[in-house]
Design a protein around this motif. Structure first.
Motif, PDB file in Angstrom:
ATOM      1  N   SER A   1       0.830  -1.206   0.000  1.00 18.83           N
ATOM      2  CA  SER A   1       0.000   0.000   0.000  1.00 18.83           C
ATOM      3  C   SER A   1       0.867   1.260   0.000  1.00 18.83           C
ATOM      4  O   SER A   1       0.620   2.208  -0.751  1.00 18.83           O
ATOM      5  N   ILE A   2       1.912   1.262   0.824  1.00 19.02           N
ATOM      6  CA  ILE A   2       2.824   2.415   0.903  1.00 19.02           C
ATOM      7  C   ILE A   2       3.531   2.616  -0.436  1.00 19.02           C
ATOM      8  O   ILE A   2       3.609   3.742  -0.941  1.00 19.02           O
ATOM      9  N   LEU A   3       4.047   1.541  -1.015  1.00 17.70           N
ATOM     10  CA  LEU A   3       4.769   1.642  -2.283  1.00 17.70           C
ATOM     11  C   LEU A   3       3.859   2.115  -3.416  1.00 17.70           C
ATOM     12  O   LEU A   3       4.269   2.913  -4.270  1.00 17.70           O
ATOM     13  N   LEU A   4       2.620   1.651  -3.419  1.00 19.31           N
ATOM     14  CA  LEU A   4       1.662   2.091  -4.439  1.00 19.31           C
ATOM     15  C   LEU A   4       1.386   3.586  -4.316  1.00 19.31           C
ATOM     16  O   LEU A   4       1.377   4.321  -5.313  1.00 19.31           O
ATOM     17  N   LYS A   5       1.179   4.051  -3.088  1.00 20.87           N
ATOM     18  CA  LYS A   5       0.901   5.479  -2.867  1.00 20.87           C
ATOM     19  C   LYS A   5       2.104   6.331  -3.269  1.00 20.87           C
ATOM     20  O   LYS A   5       1.946   7.395  -3.874  1.00 20.87           O
ATOM     21  N   MET A   6       3.292   5.874  -2.927  1.00 20.37           N
ATOM     22  CA  MET A   6       4.503   6.608  -3.316  1.00 20.37           C
ATOM     23  C   MET A   6       4.645   6.647  -4.834  1.00 20.37           C
ATOM     24  O   MET A   6       5.006   7.681  -5.412  1.00 20.37           O
ATOM     25  N   ALA A   7       4.381   5.520  -5.483  1.00 22.07           N
ATOM     26  CA  ALA A   7       4.504   5.446  -6.943  1.00 22.07           C
ATOM     27  C   ALA A   7       3.486   6.356  -7.627  1.00 22.07           C
ATOM     28  O   ALA A   7       3.828   7.070  -8.583  1.00 22.07           O
ATOM     29  N   ILE A   8       2.243   6.360  -7.140  1.00 17.85           N
ATOM     30  CA  ILE A   8       1.211   7.234  -7.712  1.00 17.85           C
ATOM     31  C   ILE A   8       1.599   8.698  -7.526  1.00 17.85           C
ATOM     32  O   ILE A   8       1.488   9.512  -8.445  1.00 17.85           O
ATOM     33  N   CYS A   9       2.076   9.003  -6.330  1.00 15.90           N
ATOM     34  CA  CYS A   9       2.525  10.362  -6.029  1.00 15.90           C
ATOM     35  C   CYS A   9       3.639  10.782  -6.989  1.00 15.90           C
ATOM     36  O   CYS A   9       3.633  11.897  -7.529  1.00 15.90           O
ATOM     37  N   GLU A  10       4.567   9.886  -7.234  1.00 17.09           N
ATOM     38  CA  GLU A  10       5.704  10.187  -8.101  1.00 17.09           C
ATOM     39  C   GLU A  10       5.267  10.349  -9.553  1.00 17.09           C
ATOM     40  O   GLU A  10       5.729  11.247 -10.255  1.00 17.09           O
ATOM     41  N   LEU A  11       4.362   9.500  -9.995  1.00 16.55           N
ATOM     42  CA  LEU A  11       3.867   9.574 -11.368  1.00 16.55           C
ATOM     43  C   LEU A  11       3.195  10.913 -11.649  1.00 16.55           C
ATOM     44  O   LEU A  11       3.370  11.500 -12.722  1.00 16.55           O
ATOM     45  N   LEU A  12       2.443  11.402 -10.671  1.00 17.75           N
ATOM     46  CA  LEU A  12       1.642  12.607 -10.885  1.00 17.75           C
ATOM     47  C   LEU A  12       2.320  13.908 -10.480  1.00 17.75           C
ATOM     48  O   LEU A  12       1.888  14.989 -10.899  1.00 17.75           O
ATOM     49  N   ASN A  13       3.372  13.834  -9.687  1.00 17.40           N
ATOM     50  CA  ASN A  13       3.976  15.062  -9.153  1.00 17.40           C
ATOM     51  C   ASN A  13       5.422  15.324  -9.569  1.00 17.40           C
ATOM     52  O   ASN A  13       5.931  16.425  -9.334  1.00 17.40           O
ATOM     53  N   PHE A  14       6.072  14.334 -10.177  1.00 16.50           N
ATOM     54  CA  PHE A  14       7.482  14.514 -10.541  1.00 16.50           C
ATOM     55  C   PHE A  14       7.620  14.347 -12.055  1.00 16.50           C
ATOM     56  O   PHE A  14       7.927  13.260 -12.545  1.00 16.50           O
ATOM     57  N   SER A  15       7.379  15.431 -12.757  1.00 13.06           N
ATOM     58  CA  SER A  15       7.316  15.391 -14.219  1.00 13.06           C
ATOM     59  C   SER A  15       8.645  15.042 -14.888  1.00 13.06           C
ATOM     60  O   SER A  15       8.667  14.562 -16.019  1.00 13.06           O
ATOM     61  N   SER A  16       9.766  15.268 -14.192  1.00 16.00           N
ATOM     62  CA  SER A  16      11.066  14.999 -14.809  1.00 16.00           C
ATOM     63  C   SER A  16      11.490  13.529 -14.707  1.00 16.00           C
ATOM     64  O   SER A  16      12.476  13.123 -15.307  1.00 16.00           O
ATOM     65  N   ILE A  17      10.742  12.753 -13.946  1.00 12.71           N
ATOM     66  CA  ILE A  17      11.086  11.327 -13.789  1.00 12.71           C
ATOM     67  C   ILE A  17      10.221  10.497 -14.739  1.00 12.71           C
ATOM     68  O   ILE A  17       8.989  10.458 -14.591  1.00 12.71           O
ATOM     69  N   PRO A  18      10.814   9.817 -15.721  1.00  9.67           N
ATOM     70  CA  PRO A  18      10.043   9.009 -16.676  1.00  9.67           C
ATOM     71  C   PRO A  18       9.217   7.941 -15.964  1.00  9.67           C
ATOM     72  O   PRO A  18       9.656   7.375 -14.968  1.00  9.67           O
ATOM     73  N   GLU A  19       8.047   7.690 -16.490  1.00  9.53           N
ATOM     74  CA  GLU A  19       7.148   6.712 -15.847  1.00  9.53           C
ATOM     75  C   GLU A  19       7.781   5.329 -15.752  1.00  9.53           C
ATOM     76  O   GLU A  19       7.586   4.604 -14.764  1.00  9.53           O
ATOM     77  N   LYS A  20       8.576   4.955 -16.776  1.00 10.61           N
ATOM     78  CA  LYS A  20       9.226   3.639 -16.755  1.00 10.61           C
ATOM     79  C   LYS A  20      10.199   3.520 -15.588  1.00 10.61           C
ATOM     80  O   LYS A  20      10.339   2.460 -14.987  1.00 10.61           O
ATOM     81  N   VAL A  21      10.876   4.625 -15.285  1.00  9.46           N
ATOM     82  CA  VAL A  21      11.814   4.642 -14.161  1.00  9.46           C
ATOM     83  C   VAL A  21      11.042   4.431 -12.862  1.00  9.46           C
ATOM     84  O   VAL A  21      11.422   3.615 -12.020  1.00  9.46           O
ATOM     85  N   THR A  22       9.954   5.173 -12.697  1.00 13.33           N
ATOM     86  CA  THR A  22       9.129   5.057 -11.485  1.00 13.33           C
ATOM     87  C   THR A  22       8.616   3.629 -11.311  1.00 13.33           C
ATOM     88  O   THR A  22       8.738   3.039 -10.230  1.00 13.33           O
TER      89      THR A  22
END
Length: 315
Positions: free
Chosen positions: A249-270
């Motif tokens: 659950s924690i990892l999913l929330k972090m990943a969703i947060c990263e996908l939507l809030n960190f535009s410079s990080i490619p989705e494949k990397v996340t």
């Protein structure tokens, strides 16, 4: 020294600690995050300092040897001072930056817990590795370096007593121990006779942007917890919240947060980063579950335009 994956793990640990303690103080968790990250560098310093203390103990034994009445195996070595004159070992023990850093941080762990140094020292001098090294007449820098690295990998790092000591001292060091050990081996492997003192004390983070990333990931994951929870529930209709492992659950929330809030990080990397963390820290099937949920969310975010990515990004 720390990669972005290590930083993500540190954020995960902070969120998990918050859930377990039922303490909702964001400021406290941000302080703990910085403390946890800095603690990894402290552990690195202590591993270097262990070499320093081993050298001190070996030097005492050599100095006291002429006063002995009985002949020991040490007396048969071509050069009884070979270990204390090991070129890489001297680079560490004579490093003034290291000494100042230990004093500044008031790190006297091995001085106050000398019994652990004695245990390691006895294991070292009784090992075949040490005996072969001392019997050899090859005094090259490369051979000295090879010996110190092997000594660390085969005798120091695997020692249960040392591991238990660190585990009891700071809980976060349980996960940091293999990371720091691996980094130290790689660092020593790159050492040259001309290496300056700063080489042995690398930056903990590549730059301030890494710490900003850690703070932002922790803050935005926690402050938007309810929103991320709804995103997960929408893609797991047949799952009760209780059935989803806490780490997942924690990892999913972090990943969703990263996908939507960190535009410079490619989705494949996340996606790759969180799947790899899940393999190491959660259940055997967690990475499959997390991959399934994130795959659905990414497709939805692309279709709705919520996924905004730019630049090459960073690991």
């Amino acid at each position: 020294m720390l990669t972005r994956r290590h930083i993500r793990v540190k954020v995960m640990q902070c969120i998990y600690a918050l859930i377990q303690s039922h303490d909702e103080s964001l400021d406290k968790q941000k302080k703990f995050l910085r403390y946890s990250i800095d603690s990894m560098f402290v552990l690195y310093l202590l591993m270097l300092d262990l070499f320093v203390e081993l050298h001190k103990m070996a030097k005492k034994h050599v100095q006291h040897a002429p006063k002995k009445y009985l002949v020991s195996e040490e007396d048969n070595y071509p050069n009884r001072e070979k270990f204390i004159n090991n070129q890489l070992l001297l680079q560490i023990t004579e490093n003034q930056l290291l000494k100042r850093e230990l004093v500044k941080r008031k790190l006297q762990v091995w001085h106050l817990n000398g019994e652990y140094v004695k245990i390691i020292y006895k294991n070292v001098v009784s090992s075949d590795l040490y005996k072969e090294y001392m019997a050899s007449t090859d005094g090259s820098y490369e051979k000295d370096k090879e010996f110190i690295i092997s000594l660390f990998k085969e005798i120091i790092a695997p020692n249960d007593k040392i591991y238990e000591f660190f585990e009891d001292d700071r809980l976060t060091w349980v996960d940091d121990f293999p990371i720091v050990n691996t980094f130290l081996v790689k660092r020593l492997g790159k050492t040259k006779p001309t290496a300056n003192e700063r080489f042995f004390l690398p930056r903990l983070l590549k730059d301030e942007a890494d710490m900003e990333f850690a703070d932002e990931l922790l803050t935005k994951t926690l402050l938007n917890d309810a929103e991320w929870e709804k995103e997960i529930e929408a893609k797991t209709p047949n799952w009760d919240n209780d059935r989803i492992a806490e780490i997942d659950s924690i990892l999913l929330k972090m990943a969703i947060c990263e996908l939507l809030n960190f535009s410079s990080i490619p989705e494949k990397v996340t996606l790759n980063e969180y799947l790899e963390i899940a393999k190491e820290y959660s259940t055997p099937k967690s990475s499959i579950f997390i991959n399934g949920v994130l795959d659905k969310l990414v497709k939805e975010y692309r279709a709705t335009g919520k996924l905004q990515k730019m630049g090459r990004g960073l690991l």
